[in-house]
Every structure is written in C-alpha cells, then in structure tokens.
Design a protein around this motif. Structure first.
Motif, PDB file in Angstrom:
ATOM      1  N   SER A   9       0.866  -1.183   0.000  1.00 14.41           N
ATOM      2  CA  SER A   9       0.000   0.000   0.000  1.00 14.41           C
ATOM      3  C   SER A   9       0.896   1.223   0.000  1.00 14.41           C
ATOM      4  O   SER A   9       2.020   1.173   0.513  1.00 14.41           O
ATOM      5  N   ARG A  10       0.405   2.311  -0.588  1.00 13.71           N
ATOM      6  CA  ARG A  10       1.201   3.543  -0.569  1.00 13.71           C
ATOM      7  C   ARG A  10       0.265   4.720  -0.345  1.00 13.71           C
ATOM      8  O   ARG A  10      -0.719   4.910  -1.083  1.00 13.71           O
ATOM      9  N   THR A  11       0.572   5.496   0.682  1.00 12.15           N
ATOM     10  CA  THR A  11      -0.237   6.676   0.991  1.00 12.15           C
ATOM     11  C   THR A  11       0.632   7.918   0.878  1.00 12.15           C
ATOM     12  O   THR A  11       1.772   7.932   1.366  1.00 12.15           O
ATOM     13  N   THR A  16      -4.469   7.650  -0.207  1.00 11.65           N
ATOM     14  CA  THR A  16      -3.950   6.297  -0.431  1.00 11.65           C
ATOM     15  C   THR A  16      -4.041   6.006  -1.932  1.00 11.65           C
ATOM     16  O   THR A  16      -5.128   5.986  -2.513  1.00 11.65           O
ATOM     17  N   THR A  43       2.695   4.458  -9.328  1.00  9.33           N
ATOM     18  CA  THR A  43       3.070   4.349  -7.911  1.00  9.33           C
ATOM     19  C   THR A  43       3.604   2.952  -7.610  1.00  9.33           C
ATOM     20  O   THR A  43       4.641   2.788  -6.957  1.00  9.33           O
ATOM     21  N   ALA A  47       7.485   1.714  -6.626  1.00 11.43           N
ATOM     22  CA  ALA A  47       7.787   0.893  -5.440  1.00 11.43           C
ATOM     23  C   ALA A  47       8.597  -0.333  -5.856  1.00 11.43           C
ATOM     24  O   ALA A  47       9.614  -0.661  -5.230  1.00 11.43           O
ATOM     25  N   ASP A  52      10.970   4.479  -5.013  1.00 13.77           N
ATOM     26  CA  ASP A  52      10.172   4.897  -3.852  1.00 13.77           C
ATOM     27  C   ASP A  52      10.194   3.750  -2.849  1.00 13.77           C
ATOM     28  O   ASP A  52       9.913   2.607  -3.217  1.00 13.77           O
ATOM     29  N   GLU A  54       8.822   4.225   0.398  1.00 17.10           N
ATOM     30  CA  GLU A  54       7.995   4.628   1.550  1.00 17.10           C
ATOM     31  C   GLU A  54       6.619   3.965   1.539  1.00 17.10           C
ATOM     32  O   GLU A  54       5.644   4.551   1.976  1.00 17.10           O
ATOM     33  N   TYR A  55       6.577   2.772   1.005  1.00 21.27           N
ATOM     34  CA  TYR A  55       5.300   2.043   0.958  1.00 21.27           C
ATOM     35  C   TYR A  55       5.202   1.114   2.175  1.00 21.27           C
ATOM     36  O   TYR A  55       6.202   0.821   2.834  1.00 21.27           O
ATOM     37  N   ASP A  56       3.969   0.645   2.424  1.00 22.86           N
ATOM     38  CA  ASP A  56       3.772  -0.404   3.435  1.00 22.86           C
ATOM     39  C   ASP A  56       3.723  -1.740   2.715  1.00 22.86           C
ATOM     40  O   ASP A  56       3.374  -1.797   1.538  1.00 22.86           O
ATOM     41  N   LYS A  67      14.208  -3.066  -0.394  1.00 20.80           N
ATOM     42  CA  LYS A  67      13.618  -1.742  -0.648  1.00 20.80           C
ATOM     43  C   LYS A  67      14.578  -0.916  -1.494  1.00 20.80           C
ATOM     44  O   LYS A  67      14.400   0.290  -1.677  1.00 20.80           O
TER      45      LYS A  67
END
Ligand SMILES: Nc1ncnc2c1ncn2[C@@H]1O[C@H](COP(=O)(O)OP(=O)(O)OP(=O)(O)O)[C@@H](O)[C@H]1O
Length: 244
Positions: A9-11, A16, A43, A47, A52, A54-56, A67
């Motif tokens: 997930s990415r917010t 989100t 997005t 990831a 990027d 900074e995702y969950d 990462k």
C-alpha cells in the motif's frame, strides 16, 4: 528474476494511491499493470523499482525482501530522457563500467538490435521520437537487466512506431528473457505484449482482476480471442460503453 508484492500500500499525505496489492511474477514473465488514470500504476512501478521505498508491505526480488534499487533493473519511461549533450553512442554507454572500447562494442551490439546502426554520432535533437525511444531501449538493455520496468514506454509515439517498437520489445525479450512489468493504459498494447494483465481499479487502486493471455506469439492484433479479452477488461473497468 521473480518478483513478489505482499500487501503493498502507498499513501501520500492523506491520499492512499494503492491498497493491499499482492502479486507474484515469474522469471521471464511479461506482466501488464493496466487501469484508468490515477489508479496507482506508476506508484506501484516506482515501489517495485526501489525509486520509492515509503510504501507499506513487502516487495521481494528472487525471494529476498528489498527496498533498494536492484542493480539488474532497467527502466524505460514514457519520454526517452536522453542526455542532450551526448551523442547516441555515448548515451548508451553512459551507465556502463569498463574500458571505452569494450563499452562501445557492447553499445553498438544493442544499437544494432534496435535498428540504429549508422546513427551513433547523432545527438538527441537530431532524432525522431521513435529513434530516441529506441536509444532509450538500447540504454536500458545494454546492462543486461534481469528486470525491465516500463512506464507507458510507447504512449508518446505515433501508432506505427508504437507497433514497431512493441514488436522490437518482444524480439529482444525472446533473446534476453528479462522479467518485464509494463505500466500501460492501452488495452491493445497489454493484450499484444503480456503473458498476464493485472487490471487495477479504483482510488485507492486495487487489483480488480488478473487475466492470463494464453495466445501464442506472434499474436494477431485483430484476433477474436484478444477482442473478447478486451471486452472483458472494459466491462471490468466499467467502460463497456466505449467498446467499438
Ligand atoms: N508524489 C506524489 N505525491 C502525492 N500524490 C501522489 C504522488 N504520486 C502519485 N500520487 C497520487 O496517487 C494516485 C495514483 O497516481 P499514479 O501516478 O500512480 O496513477 P497512474 O495510474 O499511474 O495514473 P496515470 O495513468 O494518469 O499516469 C493519484 O491520486 C496521484 O495523485
């Protein structure tokens, strides 16, 4: 190389963009991420790329959670992003290490595979859009990437050049067998190129469906089988009214 996304997930601030994405991609598979504007395709690709982090959730490359930007990853974007002060040959050798002669020899091999022999000394301003994108393809491939991430790589090109470069991508893939993730909003492109199409929908984007395309390559762009899958995808995206 295999890729796996586990509950990604990415917010951004309070928005989100994608939610709980799970995907398993086999080595050498071509997977399309397809969906309408804003559903989070780029997005997800960022990831996966490590640009990027900074995702969950977790992303695995060959079973290892990472990462970072993987060193065997090649990128092709919508625009070629060539360095204007370097000629074609130097744009392709730019990211390579080693002796100048070896690098040039290798770059020429790849320029040949994208049909640009004889254009080595031209500068980006002297190239057509299609030629510039061929250089970008050669630049991405020259490092022998095991993963190739493509973000709408042909969407800025005219229809004929687009088809030529789609054929070229498949020719090259047959040789190098990279794992490819292709972000596109072009259903025909996804159907022509991909082993599997992952349809994303909504905001935040979620996987609406995954469709495996079993049709042998080279595929007939006008085949009834592909037309049926296209219709299924349009229904899934609630765009059935736009069928031609
Ligand atoms: N850096 C960012 N900061 C804030 N919001 C962002 C950022 N990047 C993406 N978003 C938001 O995340 C959502 C998904 O954007 P994304 O670019 O991934 O969609 P997309 O499916 O690739 O769209 P398109 O097909 O139009 O390129 C959008 O709502 C977008 O505004």
């Amino acid at each position: 190389m295999s890729l796996a996304l586990r509950n990604v997930s990415r917010t951004f601030n309070n928005v989100t963009a994608v939610q709980n994405i799970n995907l398993d991609i086999k080595p050498g598979e071509i997977v399309g991420l397809l969906g309408t504007s804003g559903c989070g395709k780029s997005t997800l690709l960022r990831a996966i790329s490590g640009l990027d982090n900074e995702y969950d959730g977790e992303i695995e490359i060959n079973g290892q959670v990472t990462k970072e930007i993987h060193d065997t990853t090649g990128f092709i974007f919508q625009e070629p992003r060539l360095l204007p002060w370097l000629n074609v040959l130097d744009n392709v050798t730019f990211g390579l290490n080693g002796k100048r002669n070896d690098k040039e020899h290798r770059a020429i091999e790849y320029l040949e595979s994208v049909g640009l022999i004889g254009k080595e000394k031209l500068y980006p301003r002297e190239l057509s859009g299609g030629m510039a994108q061929r250089v970008a393809i050669a630049r991405a491939l020259v490092t022998s990437p095991e993963i190739l991430l493509l973000d709408e790589p042909f969407s800025a090109l005219d229809a004929f050049t687009k088809m030529q470069l789609q054929d070229l991508l498949l020719d090259i893939w047959k040789i190098y067998q990279s794992t490819i993730v292709l972000v596109t909003h072009d259903i025909d492109e996804a159907l022509f190129l991909c082993d599997r199409v992952v349809v994303l929908r909504g905001q935040p984007g979620e996987v609406a469906t995954e469709i495996t395309i079993k049709e042998e390559r080279p595929r007939n762009r006008g085949s009834e089988h592909l037309a049926r899958i296209k219709s299924e995808i349009l229904d899934c995206l609630d765009l059935s009214g736009t069928k031609s």
